[in-house]
Design a protein around this motif. Structure first.
Motif, mmCIF file in Angstrom:
data_model
loop_
_atom_site.group_PDB
_atom_site.id
_atom_site.type_symbol
_atom_site.label_atom_id
_atom_site.label_comp_id
_atom_site.label_asym_id
_atom_site.label_seq_id
_atom_site.Cartn_x
_atom_site.Cartn_y
_atom_site.Cartn_z
ATOM 1 N N MET A 236 0.848 -1.174 0.000
ATOM 2 C CA MET A 236 0.000 0.000 0.000
ATOM 3 C C MET A 236 0.893 1.237 0.000
ATOM 4 S SD MET A 236 -2.848 1.108 2.893
ATOM 5 C CE MET A 236 -3.021 -0.581 3.317
ATOM 6 N N PRO A 237 0.690 2.146 -0.924
ATOM 7 C CA PRO A 237 1.510 3.358 -0.975
ATOM 8 C C PRO A 237 1.358 4.189 0.299
ATOM 9 C CG PRO A 237 0.147 3.158 -2.946
ATOM 10 C CD PRO A 237 -0.271 2.086 -2.009
ATOM 11 N N ALA A 238 2.409 4.876 0.679
ATOM 12 C CA ALA A 238 2.373 5.712 1.884
ATOM 13 C C ALA A 238 1.283 6.765 1.798
ATOM 14 C CB ALA A 238 3.734 6.363 2.104
ATOM 15 N N SER A 239 1.016 7.264 0.597
ATOM 16 C CA SER A 239 -0.007 8.292 0.431
ATOM 17 C C SER A 239 -1.400 7.763 0.754
ATOM 18 C CB SER A 239 0.022 8.849 -0.994
ATOM 19 O OG SER A 239 -0.233 7.810 -1.918
ATOM 20 N N VAL A 240 -1.588 6.460 0.649
ATOM 21 C CA VAL A 240 -2.870 5.837 0.973
ATOM 22 C C VAL A 240 -2.877 5.354 2.418
ATOM 23 C CG1 VAL A 240 -4.392 3.895 0.419
ATOM 24 C CG2 VAL A 240 -3.317 5.182 -1.425
ATOM 25 N N ALA A 241 -1.745 4.871 2.880
ATOM 26 C CA ALA A 241 -1.666 4.303 4.227
ATOM 27 C C ALA A 241 -2.028 5.318 5.306
ATOM 28 C CB ALA A 241 -0.270 3.749 4.469
ATOM 29 N N TYR A 242 -1.643 6.562 5.137
ATOM 30 C CA TYR A 242 -1.933 7.548 6.181
ATOM 31 C C TYR A 242 -3.425 7.808 6.304
ATOM 32 C CZ TYR A 242 -3.145 11.603 3.324
ATOM 33 O OH TYR A 242 -3.790 12.476 2.497
ATOM 34 N N LEU A 243 -4.191 7.559 5.240
ATOM 35 C CA LEU A 243 -5.638 7.755 5.312
ATOM 36 C C LEU A 243 -6.283 6.769 6.280
ATOM 37 C CD1 LEU A 243 -6.531 8.405 1.564
ATOM 38 C CD2 LEU A 243 -6.475 10.080 3.416
ATOM 39 N N PHE A 244 -5.758 5.556 6.345
ATOM 40 C CA PHE A 244 -6.339 4.558 7.227
ATOM 41 C C PHE A 244 -6.174 4.937 8.702
ATOM 42 C CE2 PHE A 244 -6.124 1.783 3.476
ATOM 43 C CZ PHE A 244 -7.448 1.357 3.485
ATOM 44 N N ASP A 245 -5.184 5.739 9.030
ATOM 45 C CA ASP A 245 -5.006 6.186 10.405
ATOM 46 C C ASP A 245 -6.121 7.130 10.842
ATOM 47 O OD1 ASP A 245 -2.689 4.722 10.622
ATOM 48 O OD2 ASP A 245 -1.382 6.418 10.137
ATOM 49 N N ARG A 246 -6.879 7.629 9.906
ATOM 50 C CA ARG A 246 -7.946 8.577 10.216
ATOM 51 C C ARG A 246 -9.266 7.900 10.582
ATOM 52 N NH1 ARG A 246 -6.902 13.967 8.060
ATOM 53 N NH2 ARG A 246 -4.733 14.021 7.456
ATOM 54 N N ILE A 247 -9.342 6.589 10.413
ATOM 55 C CA ILE A 247 -10.548 5.833 10.750
ATOM 56 C C ILE A 247 -10.234 4.942 11.946
ATOM 57 C CG2 ILE A 247 -12.269 4.175 9.937
ATOM 58 C CD1 ILE A 247 -12.350 6.799 8.371
ATOM 59 N N THR A 248 -11.096 4.970 12.955
ATOM 60 C CA THR A 248 -10.900 4.129 14.126
ATOM 61 C C THR A 248 -12.162 3.327 14.417
ATOM 62 O OG1 THR A 248 -11.625 5.877 15.641
ATOM 63 C CG2 THR A 248 -9.265 5.731 15.190
ATOM 64 N N VAL A 249 -11.959 2.194 15.062
ATOM 65 C CA VAL A 249 -13.067 1.371 15.536
ATOM 66 C C VAL A 249 -12.819 1.135 17.013
ATOM 67 C CG1 VAL A 249 -14.283 -0.816 15.315
ATOM 68 C CG2 VAL A 249 -13.320 0.281 13.278
ATOM 69 N N ASN A 250 -13.723 1.656 17.839
ATOM 70 C CA ASN A 250 -13.597 1.551 19.285
ATOM 71 C C ASN A 250 -14.929 1.027 19.824
ATOM 72 O OD1 ASN A 250 -13.547 1.976 22.064
ATOM 73 N ND2 ASN A 250 -12.498 3.947 21.901
ATOM 74 N N PRO A 251 -14.928 -0.116 20.497
ATOM 75 C CA PRO A 251 -16.180 -0.682 21.000
ATOM 76 C C PRO A 251 -16.932 0.244 21.960
ATOM 77 C CG PRO A 251 -14.329 -2.162 21.458
ATOM 78 C CD PRO A 251 -13.772 -0.941 20.816
ATOM 79 N N ARG A 252 -16.230 1.211 22.535
ATOM 80 C CA ARG A 252 -16.878 2.141 23.471
ATOM 81 C C ARG A 252 -17.310 3.443 22.809
ATOM 82 N NH1 ARG A 252 -12.556 2.622 27.881
ATOM 83 N NH2 ARG A 252 -11.241 2.237 26.099
ATOM 84 N N GLN A 253 -17.170 3.534 21.508
ATOM 85 C CA GLN A 253 -17.542 4.754 20.795
ATOM 86 C C GLN A 253 -18.460 4.398 19.629
ATOM 87 O OE1 GLN A 253 -14.160 6.958 19.362
ATOM 88 N NE2 GLN A 253 -15.408 8.504 18.382
ATOM 89 N N CYS A 254 -19.591 5.018 19.569
ATOM 90 C CA CYS A 254 -20.559 4.843 18.469
ATOM 91 C C CYS A 254 -20.908 3.370 18.232
ATOM 92 C CB CYS A 254 -20.047 5.496 17.195
ATOM 93 S SG CYS A 254 -19.887 7.277 17.318
ATOM 94 N N GLY A 255 -21.031 2.621 19.307
ATOM 95 C CA GLY A 255 -21.419 1.225 19.187
ATOM 96 C C GLY A 255 -20.410 0.355 18.461
ATOM 97 N N GLY A 256 -19.168 0.761 18.446
ATOM 98 C CA GLY A 256 -18.126 -0.024 17.789
ATOM 99 C C GLY A 256 -18.086 0.149 16.277
ATOM 100 N N ARG A 257 -18.857 1.093 15.777
ATOM 101 C CA ARG A 257 -18.855 1.343 14.328
ATOM 102 C C ARG A 257 -17.633 2.196 13.945
ATOM 103 N NH1 ARG A 257 -24.175 1.847 16.015
ATOM 104 N NH2 ARG A 257 -25.601 0.383 15.035
ATOM 105 N N PRO A 258 -17.145 2.038 12.729
ATOM 106 C CA PRO A 258 -15.995 2.843 12.288
ATOM 107 C C PRO A 258 -16.333 4.340 12.299
ATOM 108 C CG PRO A 258 -16.558 1.163 10.656
ATOM 109 C CD PRO A 258 -17.601 1.118 11.698
ATOM 110 N N CYS A 259 -15.416 5.122 12.853
ATOM 111 C CA CYS A 259 -15.609 6.567 12.988
ATOM 112 C C CYS A 259 -14.368 7.313 12.535
ATOM 113 C CB CYS A 259 -15.859 6.936 14.451
ATOM 114 S SG CYS A 259 -17.364 6.296 15.126
ATOM 115 N N ILE A 260 -14.567 8.599 12.321
ATOM 116 C CA ILE A 260 -13.447 9.490 12.065
ATOM 117 C C ILE A 260 -12.674 9.622 13.371
ATOM 118 C CG2 ILE A 260 -12.772 11.832 11.431
ATOM 119 C CD1 ILE A 260 -13.996 10.208 9.132
ATOM 120 N N ARG A 261 -11.370 9.444 13.305
ATOM 121 C CA ARG A 261 -10.511 9.497 14.491
ATOM 122 C C ARG A 261 -10.711 10.800 15.274
ATOM 123 N NH1 ARG A 261 -5.096 10.038 12.573
ATOM 124 N NH2 ARG A 261 -5.502 12.238 12.757
#
Length: 78
Positions: free
Chosen positions: A1-26
């Motif tokens: 995965m190119p570095a230019s794309v990889a940094y985008l994935f850091d912006r999405i988080t999944v936390n079971p204690r936030q928004c019911g564990g749904r993927p959210c903006i970091r």
């Protein structure tokens, strides 16, 4: 995965204690599905950004890339 794309994935988080564990903006309680539904309804990206001024265009890109990667799964024939 190119570095230019990889940094985008850091912006999405999944936390079971936030928004019911749904993927959210970091760091925000904006779910990936909220952005996708907004866009699917025909709204403009910049209108969403106006409503959430802390949201950057790269977060929208990360949301779309996240959805693409989640949907890109091979289907095996039986």
């Amino acid at each position: 995965m190119p570095a230019s794309v990889a940094y985008l994935f850091d912006r999405i988080t999944v936390n079971p204690r936030q928004c019911g564990g749904r993927p959210c903006i970091r760091g925000m309680r904006i779910r990936v599905i909220d952005i996708l539904e907004f866009l699917a309804a025909g709204e403009q990206i910049f209108k969403f950004i106006e409503e959430f001024p802390d949201l950057e265009i790269d977060y929208i890109k990360a949301t779309l890339l996240y959805a693409v990667r989640k949907l890109d799964r091979p289907v095996l024939a039986a």
